[in-house]
Design an enzyme around this catalytic site. Structure first.
Site, PDB file in Angstrom:
ATOM      1  N   MET A  69      -6.366 -11.534  -3.183  1.00 44.29           N
ATOM      2  CA  MET A  69      -5.325 -12.369  -2.571  1.00 44.29           C
ATOM      3  C   MET A  69      -4.028 -12.052  -3.303  1.00 44.29           C
ATOM      4  O   MET A  69      -3.511 -12.860  -4.075  1.00 44.29           O
ATOM      5  CB  MET A  69      -5.713 -13.852  -2.705  1.00 44.29           C
ATOM      6  CG  MET A  69      -6.839 -14.246  -1.760  1.00 44.29           C
ATOM      7  SD  MET A  69      -7.681 -15.765  -2.258  1.00 44.29           S
ATOM      8  CE  MET A  69      -8.872 -15.073  -3.410  1.00 44.29           C
ATOM      9  N   MET A 138     -11.682 -16.585   6.404  1.00 44.91           N
ATOM     10  CA  MET A 138     -11.327 -17.675   5.486  1.00 44.91           C
ATOM     11  C   MET A 138     -11.421 -19.000   6.234  1.00 44.91           C
ATOM     12  O   MET A 138     -10.777 -19.176   7.268  1.00 44.91           O
ATOM     13  CB  MET A 138      -9.888 -17.495   4.972  1.00 44.91           C
ATOM     14  CG  MET A 138      -9.667 -16.319   4.054  1.00 44.91           C
ATOM     15  SD  MET A 138     -10.735 -16.310   2.600  1.00 44.91           S
ATOM     16  CE  MET A 138     -10.265 -17.851   1.790  1.00 44.91           C
TER      17      MET A 138
HETATM   18  C1  DX5 Z   1     -10.310 -19.580  -1.988  1.00 44.22           C
HETATM   19  C2  DX5 Z   1     -11.248 -18.550  -2.561  1.00 44.22           C
HETATM   20  C3  DX5 Z   1     -12.665 -18.991  -2.511  1.00 44.22           C
HETATM   21  C4  DX5 Z   1     -13.000 -20.219  -3.324  1.00 44.22           C
HETATM   22  C5  DX5 Z   1     -14.215 -20.855  -2.712  1.00 44.22           C
HETATM   23  O1  DX5 Z   1      -9.028 -19.088  -1.920  1.00 44.22           O
HETATM   24  O2  DX5 Z   1     -11.136 -17.338  -1.828  1.00 44.22           O
HETATM   25  O3  DX5 Z   1     -13.571 -17.922  -2.778  1.00 44.22           O
HETATM   26  O4  DX5 Z   1     -13.208 -19.967  -4.677  1.00 44.22           O
HETATM   27  O5  DX5 Z   1     -14.423 -22.095  -3.284  1.00 44.22           O
HETATM   28  P1  DX5 Z   1     -15.112 -23.312  -2.479  1.00 44.22           P
HETATM   29  O6  DX5 Z   1     -16.472 -22.848  -2.074  1.00 44.22           O
HETATM   30  O7  DX5 Z   1     -15.129 -24.414  -3.485  1.00 44.22           O
HETATM   31  O8  DX5 Z   1     -14.237 -23.604  -1.294  1.00 44.22           O
HETATM   32 ZN    ZN Z   2     -12.742 -15.705  -2.005  1.00 48.07          ZN
END
Ligand code: DX5
Ligand code: ZN
Length: 224
Positions: A69, A138
């Site tokens: 990201m 996502m």
């Molecule tokens: C969010 C990340 C995820 C996050 C997931 O931006 O890409 O991988 O760590 O965490 P949970 O499962 O707690 O939503």
């Molecule tokens: Zn992730």
């Protein structure tokens, strides 16, 4: 249909016990280790980089699933490949020439994934879909663990599953954000096969191993 896989998101773990957290995941049958790289630019938070990935690699044999990201990912692909990334996933919002980025990832010996923010339409993936090993949907806005699952993303998974089927693609369809015993079966039914989980695993009151088992059990129960 690809195998059902669980990828714990290591940024939700306790970094003071990193090796133990990873080995708890491994013994409980985690399939991949998901590493969330955030740069404070593409997303507001800053998390970890290649040094951290290399440390994870020293603690596990699990394949590493690196979710970038970050702005300008092309500049950092080599560093993450060298640090031990098995899969590298980039955001379509950050790649001016997505096909070129995918080629570069593969030339470094990694599998290539693409992903998109909840607000980006599935059509943004179309030109690259035949080239990728993985598509990540996502189900929260990227940025941090512990956010609430967005049910609107169920139909996006269905849409991408249909596109992959039409291409006869074997690419993994992964989902990330707000996965729990309640939401995981919805995304599985929609056609996803890889499930990233942060808080559901590392926030489990009995520890990461039990967190993984709980997610596996919910699927096993439904398949009986
Ligand atoms: C969010 C990340 C995820 C996050 C997931 O931006 O890409 O991988 O760590 O965490 P949970 O499962 O707690 O939503
Ligand atoms: Zn992730």
């Amino acid at each position: 249909m690809n195998k059902f896989l669980i990828a714990p998101s290591i940024i939700a773990s306790d970094f003071t016990h990193l090796a133990d957290e990873i080995s708890a995941c491994e013994s409980a049958g985690a399939d991949w280790l998901h590493v969330d790289v955030m740069d404070g630019h593409f997303v507001p938070a800053i998390t970890v980089g290649p040094l951290f990935l290399a440390a994870c690699k020293r603690a596990t044999k699990l394949p590493t699933d690196v979710h970038l990201m970050i702005s300008n990912p092309d500049q950092y692909l080599e560093a993450f490949a060298k640090a031990g990334a098995n899969n590298i996933t980039v955001h379509v919002e950050t790649c001016p020439d997505l096909q070129q980025t995918i080629k570069k990832i593969k030339s470094l010996g990694c599998t290539a994934g693409i992903t998109l923010n909840p607000a980006t339409p599935a059509s943004a993936l179309d030109s690259a879909l035949p080239l990728v090993d993985l598509v990540l949907v996502m189900s929260v806005n990227p940025g941090f663990s512990g956010q609430t699952f967005m049910p609107e993303m169920i139909s996006k998974v269905e849409e991408i599953r249909n596109k992959l089927n039409a291409l006869r693609s074997n690419a993994h369809l992964e989902v990330d954000g707000g996965m729990s015993a309640e939401t995981l079966p919805l995304m599985k039914k929609a056609g996803a096969n890889v499930f990233v989980a942060g808080s559901a695993v590392f926030g489990h009151p009995q520890g990461a191993g039990e967190g993984i088992k709980a997610l596996r059990n919910v699927v096993a129960r439904r398949e009986r």
